[in-house]
Design an enzyme around this catalytic site. Sequence first.
Site, PDB file in Angstrom:
ATOM      1  N   HIS A  14      63.821 -44.167 -40.780  1.00  0.00           N
ATOM      2  CA  HIS A  14      63.054 -43.595 -39.639  1.00  0.00           C
ATOM      3  C   HIS A  14      64.011 -43.449 -38.458  1.00  0.00           C
ATOM      4  CE1 HIS A  14      59.183 -43.389 -37.138  1.00  0.00           C
ATOM      5  NE2 HIS A  14      60.183 -43.120 -36.314  1.00  0.00           N
ATOM      6  N   HIS A  16      65.321 -40.841 -35.004  1.00  0.00           N
ATOM      7  CA  HIS A  16      65.222 -39.672 -34.108  1.00  0.00           C
ATOM      8  C   HIS A  16      66.632 -39.231 -33.736  1.00  0.00           C
ATOM      9  CE1 HIS A  16      60.867 -40.113 -33.413  1.00  0.00           C
ATOM     10  NE2 HIS A  16      61.120 -41.389 -33.603  1.00  0.00           N
ATOM     11  N   LYS A 100      55.288 -36.143 -41.779  1.00  0.00           N
ATOM     12  CA  LYS A 100      55.003 -37.130 -40.742  1.00  0.00           C
ATOM     13  C   LYS A 100      53.681 -36.832 -40.054  1.00  0.00           C
ATOM     14  CE  LYS A 100      55.644 -40.486 -37.837  1.00  0.00           C
ATOM     15  NZ  LYS A 100      56.752 -41.077 -37.159  1.00  0.00           N
ATOM     16  N   HIS A 137      52.557 -42.419 -38.003  1.00  0.00           N
ATOM     17  CA  HIS A 137      52.597 -43.144 -36.724  1.00  0.00           C
ATOM     18  C   HIS A 137      51.216 -43.755 -36.585  1.00  0.00           C
ATOM     19  CE1 HIS A 137      53.998 -43.968 -32.542  1.00  0.00           C
ATOM     20  NE2 HIS A 137      52.707 -44.227 -32.476  1.00  0.00           N
ATOM     21  N   HIS A 175      57.241 -48.175 -38.539  1.00  0.00           N
ATOM     22  CA  HIS A 175      57.453 -49.124 -37.424  1.00  0.00           C
ATOM     23  C   HIS A 175      56.256 -50.043 -37.186  1.00  0.00           C
ATOM     24  CE1 HIS A 175      55.338 -45.870 -35.452  1.00  0.00           C
ATOM     25  NE2 HIS A 175      56.414 -45.128 -35.268  1.00  0.00           N
ATOM     26  N   ASP A 248      63.780 -46.418 -36.067  1.00  0.00           N
ATOM     27  CA  ASP A 248      63.098 -45.697 -34.974  1.00  0.00           C
ATOM     28  C   ASP A 248      64.018 -45.594 -33.765  1.00  0.00           C
ATOM     29  OD1 ASP A 248      61.110 -44.207 -33.821  1.00  0.00           O
ATOM     30  OD2 ASP A 248      59.887 -45.912 -33.205  1.00  0.00           O
TER      31      ASP A 248
HETATM   32  O1  DOR Z   1      59.212 -45.414 -29.000  1.00  0.00           O
HETATM   33  C1  DOR Z   1      59.075 -44.350 -29.592  1.00  0.00           C
HETATM   34  N1  DOR Z   1      59.897 -43.294 -29.367  1.00  0.00           N
HETATM   35  N2  DOR Z   1      58.077 -44.227 -30.474  1.00  0.00           N
HETATM   36  C2  DOR Z   1      57.788 -43.048 -31.051  1.00  0.00           C
HETATM   37  O2  DOR Z   1      56.862 -43.000 -31.809  1.00  0.00           O
HETATM   38  C3  DOR Z   1      58.538 -41.831 -30.700  1.00  0.00           C
HETATM   39  C4  DOR Z   1      59.858 -42.149 -30.201  1.00  0.00           C
HETATM   40  C5  DOR Z   1      60.545 -40.953 -29.547  1.00  0.00           C
HETATM   41  O3  DOR Z   1      60.537 -39.876 -30.120  1.00  0.00           O
HETATM   42  O4  DOR Z   1      61.095 -41.126 -28.441  1.00  0.00           O
HETATM   43 ZN    ZN Z   2      59.786 -42.774 -34.288  1.00  0.00          ZN
END
Ligand code: DOR
Ligand code: ZN
Length: 346
Positions: A14, A16, A100, A137, A175, A248
Amino acid sequence: MTVQLTIPRPDDWHLHLRDGAMLRAVLPETARDFARAIIMPNLVPPVVTGDQASAYRDRILAALPDGTTFEPLMTLYLTEDTDPADVAAAHASGLVKAVKLYPAGATTNSASGVSDFNKVRPVLEKMAEIGLPLCTHGEVTDSDIDIFDREAVFIDQVLDPIRKATPGLRVVMEHITTKDAAAYVTSQDSDLGATITTHHLIINRNHMLVGGIRPHYYCLPVAKREEHRLALRAAATSGDKRFFLGTDSAPHTDPNKLNTCGCAGCFTAPNTMPLLAHVFDENDALEKLAGFASENGPAFYRLPVNTDTMTLAKQDTAVSFPDKIDTPDGPVTVFDPGFDVFWKVT
Ligand code: DOR
Ligand code: ZN
């Protein structure tokens, strides 16, 4: 004395990575340690179709530093208009490894997510048929549900009904932050897995809120009480194959974090593996780190474990990590565990 631990090269289930200049700045931090990662699709606009995922994958590969090997495992962002045939084609081509689900409004860039779960039923049924996992999520968004209860309520009101209505649907609870989520996973069969982040194994809500507010510890789902953090540690170090690492890691620039309305996300890509070695060492479970970080995720996603390895070494003196990484959009602060760490990736 130096203690060493060698594990199969880990994956991040997971992650970003964002896009553009931010992508180019943060990608090397993950590619240094991880062989593969499940790439979150919450760009603006989101990655909804197979064509969009293919173009995003090309941008990620183009942003890789020369000589680096890293495989982005792409996901599609589920909307109420998602076409089951497009999802099936993207899966059949090997491009897409998961879909997702963001409940609309749950977190960063989730406005295009799902409000009416009946509208995505045909997509979920197609996914169950073809064995494509749904990553959730898992938080409800109703304004009358307390933010600290939103994960537990999601399990009862959304997740369990969806799973009962869609036999065979494979789901990753992303998460997880509560003992309720960990217990739900262990009460179910192997069609259900869960990722746990590095930071939720380290902080509880006091770390974020006592003695002053620490915006760099604010993420979603928000960190809960200490009893929940301990339940997550027990799950991660248990050896149960249904729990695996999903960092995450979610980069936001300091101006966007240190704001009257700050963004949610902890940036853990640069130091996750030393922090996890610390956590597993503290729990006397170093022999379980390979399962959590390198083996259980591939087993769930039906992919091979990486054949190359990573070695972590415990030093006598504390190691240091960069406080921030610079990006053209502004500095991004690296997650600070708040304690000395003696492990490093050799
Ligand atoms: O803390 C987070 N940041 N939780 C999420 O679900 C998204 C993520 C983000 O994209 O910044
Ligand atoms: Zn995330």
